[in-house]
Design an enzyme around this catalytic site. Structure first.
Site, PDB file in Angstrom:
ATOM      1  N   GLY A  10       0.829  -1.206   0.000  1.00 54.54           N
ATOM      2  CA  GLY A  10       0.000   0.000   0.000  1.00 54.54           C
ATOM      3  C   GLY A  10       0.863   1.255   0.000  1.00 54.54           C
ATOM      4  N   ASP A  37      -2.092 -12.489   5.347  1.00 51.66           N
ATOM      5  CA  ASP A  37      -3.435 -11.917   5.474  1.00 51.66           C
ATOM      6  C   ASP A  37      -3.708 -11.742   6.971  1.00 51.66           C
ATOM      7  OD1 ASP A  37      -6.123 -11.410   5.699  1.00 51.66           O
ATOM      8  OD2 ASP A  37      -6.757 -12.993   4.322  1.00 51.66           O
ATOM      9  N   ALA A  63      -4.752  -2.322   5.774  1.00 50.91           N
ATOM     10  CA  ALA A  63      -6.050  -1.728   6.103  1.00 50.91           C
ATOM     11  C   ALA A  63      -6.985  -1.808   4.910  1.00 50.91           C
ATOM     12  CB  ALA A  63      -5.858  -0.259   6.503  1.00 50.91           C
ATOM     13  N   TYR A  64      -8.253  -1.732   5.218  1.00 51.73           N
ATOM     14  CA  TYR A  64      -9.279  -1.518   4.193  1.00 51.73           C
ATOM     15  C   TYR A  64      -9.479  -0.004   4.187  1.00 51.73           C
ATOM     16  CZ  TYR A  64     -13.821  -1.695   1.834  1.00 51.73           C
ATOM     17  OH  TYR A  64     -14.857  -1.531   0.953  1.00 51.73           O
ATOM     18  N   THR A 104      -6.345   6.641  11.959  1.00 46.46           N
ATOM     19  CA  THR A 104      -6.793   7.737  11.093  1.00 46.46           C
ATOM     20  C   THR A 104      -7.528   8.858  11.829  1.00 46.46           C
ATOM     21  OG1 THR A 104      -8.315   8.205   9.261  1.00 46.46           O
ATOM     22  CG2 THR A 104      -8.872   6.342  10.613  1.00 46.46           C
ATOM     23  N   ASP A 105      -7.462  10.044  11.245  1.00 47.66           N
ATOM     24  CA  ASP A 105      -8.255  11.199  11.705  1.00 47.66           C
ATOM     25  C   ASP A 105      -9.752  10.936  11.545  1.00 47.66           C
ATOM     26  OD1 ASP A 105      -7.726  11.113   8.922  1.00 47.66           O
ATOM     27  OD2 ASP A 105      -8.258  13.217   8.681  1.00 47.66           O
ATOM     28  N   TYR A 128     -16.011   3.306   7.514  1.00 47.62           N
ATOM     29  CA  TYR A 128     -14.535   3.214   7.565  1.00 47.62           C
ATOM     30  C   TYR A 128     -14.039   3.712   8.929  1.00 47.62           C
ATOM     31  CZ  TYR A 128      -9.709   4.812   6.801  1.00 47.62           C
ATOM     32  OH  TYR A 128      -8.356   5.051   6.926  1.00 47.62           O
ATOM     33  N   LYS A 132     -12.118   1.533  11.876  1.00 48.66           N
ATOM     34  CA  LYS A 132     -10.789   1.904  12.383  1.00 48.66           C
ATOM     35  C   LYS A 132     -10.845   2.154  13.893  1.00 48.66           C
ATOM     36  CE  LYS A 132      -7.463   2.659  10.300  1.00 48.66           C
ATOM     37  NZ  LYS A 132      -6.315   1.805   9.883  1.00 48.66           N
ATOM     38  N   TRP A 153      -4.997  12.596   5.967  1.00 53.55           N
ATOM     39  CA  TRP A 153      -4.842  13.090   4.586  1.00 53.55           C
ATOM     40  C   TRP A 153      -3.476  12.685   4.015  1.00 53.55           C
ATOM     41  CZ3 TRP A 153      -7.366  18.530   3.565  1.00 53.55           C
ATOM     42  CH2 TRP A 153      -8.657  18.539   4.083  1.00 53.55           C
TER      43      TRP A 153
HETATM   44  N1  LIG Z   1      -4.658   7.248   2.822  1.00 50.14           N
HETATM   45  C1  LIG Z   1      -5.017   8.158   3.703  1.00 50.14           C
HETATM   46  O1  LIG Z   1      -5.401   9.296   3.374  1.00 50.14           O
HETATM   47  C2  LIG Z   1      -4.969   7.822   5.171  1.00 50.14           C
HETATM   48  C3  LIG Z   1      -5.296   8.837   6.084  1.00 50.14           C
HETATM   49  C4  LIG Z   1      -5.236   8.544   7.440  1.00 50.14           C
HETATM   50  C5  LIG Z   1      -4.861   7.286   7.864  1.00 50.14           C
HETATM   51  N2  LIG Z   1      -4.565   6.326   6.959  1.00 50.14           N
HETATM   52  C6  LIG Z   1      -4.197   5.009   7.461  1.00 50.14           C
HETATM   53  O2  LIG Z   1      -2.874   4.749   7.074  1.00 50.14           O
HETATM   54  C7  LIG Z   1      -2.693   3.344   6.902  1.00 50.14           C
HETATM   55  C8  LIG Z   1      -2.047   3.085   5.564  1.00 50.14           C
HETATM   56  O3  LIG Z   1      -2.903   3.580   4.551  1.00 50.14           O
HETATM   57  P1  LIG Z   1      -2.502   3.553   3.015  1.00 50.14           P
HETATM   58  O4  LIG Z   1      -2.856   4.874   2.449  1.00 50.14           O
HETATM   59  O5  LIG Z   1      -1.124   3.032   2.859  1.00 50.14           O
HETATM   60  O6  LIG Z   1      -3.563   2.478   2.490  1.00 50.14           O
HETATM   61  P2  LIG Z   1      -3.491   1.535   1.218  1.00 50.14           P
HETATM   62  O7  LIG Z   1      -2.644   2.153   0.162  1.00 50.14           O
HETATM   63  O8  LIG Z   1      -4.892   1.176   0.885  1.00 50.14           O
HETATM   64  O9  LIG Z   1      -2.722   0.246   1.759  1.00 50.14           O
HETATM   65  C9  LIG Z   1      -3.318  -0.719   2.559  1.00 50.14           C
HETATM   66  C10 LIG Z   1      -2.673  -2.046   2.211  1.00 50.14           C
HETATM   67  O10 LIG Z   1      -3.239  -3.065   3.069  1.00 50.14           O
HETATM   68  C11 LIG Z   1      -3.479  -4.208   2.260  1.00 50.14           C
HETATM   69  N3  LIG Z   1      -4.466  -5.088   2.885  1.00 50.14           N
HETATM   70  C12 LIG Z   1      -5.821  -5.038   2.791  1.00 50.14           C
HETATM   71  N4  LIG Z   1      -6.371  -6.076   3.459  1.00 50.14           N
HETATM   72  C13 LIG Z   1      -5.345  -6.793   3.988  1.00 50.14           C
HETATM   73  C14 LIG Z   1      -5.275  -7.978   4.758  1.00 50.14           C
HETATM   74  N5  LIG Z   1      -6.373  -8.651   5.113  1.00 50.14           N
HETATM   75  N6  LIG Z   1      -4.056  -8.440   5.138  1.00 50.14           N
HETATM   76  C15 LIG Z   1      -2.929  -7.789   4.759  1.00 50.14           C
HETATM   77  N7  LIG Z   1      -2.933  -6.677   3.990  1.00 50.14           N
HETATM   78  C16 LIG Z   1      -4.131  -6.166   3.618  1.00 50.14           C
HETATM   79  C17 LIG Z   1      -3.947  -3.640   0.938  1.00 50.14           C
HETATM   80  O11 LIG Z   1      -3.864  -4.613  -0.083  1.00 50.14           O
HETATM   81  P3  LIG Z   1      -4.940  -4.549  -1.297  1.00 50.14           P
HETATM   82  O12 LIG Z   1      -4.825  -3.183  -1.884  1.00 50.14           O
HETATM   83  O13 LIG Z   1      -4.472  -5.644  -2.191  1.00 50.14           O
HETATM   84  O14 LIG Z   1      -6.285  -4.805  -0.666  1.00 50.14           O
HETATM   85  C18 LIG Z   1      -2.947  -2.492   0.757  1.00 50.14           C
HETATM   86  O15 LIG Z   1      -1.754  -2.948   0.161  1.00 50.14           O
HETATM   87  C19 LIG Z   1      -4.073   2.718   7.074  1.00 50.14           C
HETATM   88  O16 LIG Z   1      -4.188   2.220   8.372  1.00 50.14           O
HETATM   89  C20 LIG Z   1      -5.019   3.887   6.889  1.00 50.14           C
HETATM   90  O17 LIG Z   1      -6.221   3.679   7.615  1.00 50.14           O
HETATM   91  C21 LIG Z   1      -4.599   6.563   5.615  1.00 50.14           C
END
Ligand SMILES: NC(=O)c1ccc[n+]([C@@H]2O[C@H](COP(=O)([O-])OP(=O)(O)OC[C@H]3O[C@@H](n4cnc5c(N)ncnc54)[C@H](OP(=O)(O)O)[C@@H]3O)[C@@H](O)[C@H]2O)c1
Length: 291
Positions: A10, A37, A63-64, A104-105, A128, A132, A153
């Site tokens: 991710g 997983d 994460a989802y 997350t926020d 979501y 979380k 963000w």
């Molecule tokens: N992006 C934002 O704006 C944001 C903001 C605040 C907080 N966050 C938090 O930051 C963290 C990282 O976010 P990110 O932006 O890097 O998200 P991301 O790009 O969606 O990455 C999440 C990764 O987790 C994988 N995943 C999903 N289900 C899984 C499972 N059962 N077992 C193992 N891996 C699994 C996904 O694989 P697939 O894609 O193949 O499903 C993806 O590679 C998360 O906790 C998110 O809640 C993100």
């Protein structure tokens, strides 16, 4: 340091991997969803069965994260963001592994005026956010050796996030409509990754510590509209940005109106220097322009 990163393909897992490579760090293992997983406890136990976990830290980036889709498939969101996190936190407790979980926020309702700090009570307004928040509760059941790091963000140059979407859409020359009634703290994944590596190094060298929650974001707070305008300014695109209200978009998931985070606790406890959101953004846009 013995480091394992889940959800490594991710956006944030990739930023961590790039940081580890840049620093030529050893003993860091990156686990994609195919490798591990997190929703399957037996798989987690099996994966670590013959691994040396002495002094290890797991950072959970799995994460989802599809905020819109979660509204129509809540069971999938909860399975990863709640059950999966519970699995990892429990496994870490039983195995003496230190655990860092990214949150997350979006656990906040967005009604606060000003910055959210760690004493503010989660009250999510979307599926979501609820999933979380449940994951956070599962981590907090472990009184020691866990850190929940909420960020907001998050963007990078490697994945398709708000930043890349705005730059991509600006190329058509059509005016961009962006909401002005959502405020938050943009966070460059590279900065968060650097900070997390420092935090890992610190916690891997100490004994047991009390489980705690921290907020990490680039410093400052901005509306999505102002954020988009800055992206356009830095990328030197000639396109108009028009402010709209969020109710003009047909979104399924409710977003917090204000989810700006206060990063002062993590700054002082881990002796970090966190730059302003626009300084980090400028660097990211320049990187995209060079690609
Ligand atoms: N992006 C934002 O704006 C944001 C903001 C605040 C907080 N966050 C938090 O930051 C963290 C990282 O976010 P990110 O932006 O890097 O998200 P991301 O790009 O969606 O990455 C999440 C990764 O987790 C994988 N995943 C999903 N289900 C899984 C499972 N059962 N077992 C193992 N891996 C699994 C996904 O694989 P697939 O894609 O193949 O499903 C993806 O590679 C998360 O906790 C998110 O809640 C993100």
């Amino acid at each position: 340091m013995n480091l394992f990163v889940t959800g490594s393909e991710g956006q944030f897992g990739t930023a961590l991997r790039n940081t580890v490579v840049r620093k030529s760090m050893n003993n860091c293992i990156f686990l994609s969803k195919t490798d591990l997983d997190i929703t399957n406890y037996a798989e987690v136990r099996e994966y670590f069965k013959n691994k040396s976990v002495k002094g290890a830290v797991i950072i959970n980036c799995a994460a989802y994260t599809d905020v819109e889709k979660a509204e129509s498939e809540p069971e999938k969101a909860f399975k990863v963001n709640s059950q999966g996190v519970k699995n990892l936190a429990e496994f870490c407790r039983k195995s003496g592994i230190k655990f860092i979980h990214i949150s997350t926020d979006f656990v906040f309702n967005g009604l606060k005026k000003g910055l959210y700090d760690e004493s503010d009570i989660p009250d999510p307004v979307s599926i979501y956010g609820k999933s979380k928040a449940e994951g956070e509760k599962a981590v907090l059941e472990n009184p020691e050796n866990c850190l929940i790091i909420r960020t907001s963000w998050l963007y990078s140059t490697t994945h398709n996030t708000f930043l890349n979407k705005i730059i991509g859409r600006s190329k058509s020359g059509t005016p961009l409509k962006v909401v002005e009634d959502e405020t938050g703290s943009p966070t460059y994944a590279v900065d968060l990754a650097e900070a997390l590596i420092k935090i890992c190094e610190k916690i891997s060298q100490i004994g047991n510590f009390k489980t705690a929650v921290y907020h990490y974001c680039n410093t400052g707070s901005v509306s999505r509209y102002e954020y988009a305008k800055k992206i356009i300014e830095f990328s030197k695109a000639a396109v108009e940005v028009i402010a709209i209200k969020s109710n003009e978009l047909s979104m399924k998931a409710k977003r917090p109106a204000n989810s700006s985070l206060d990063n002062s606790k993590i700054t002082s406890d881990f002796n970090l220097e966190i730059r302003n959101w626009d300084e980090a953004l400028k660097e990211a846009v320049e990187k995209i322009n060079e690609q």
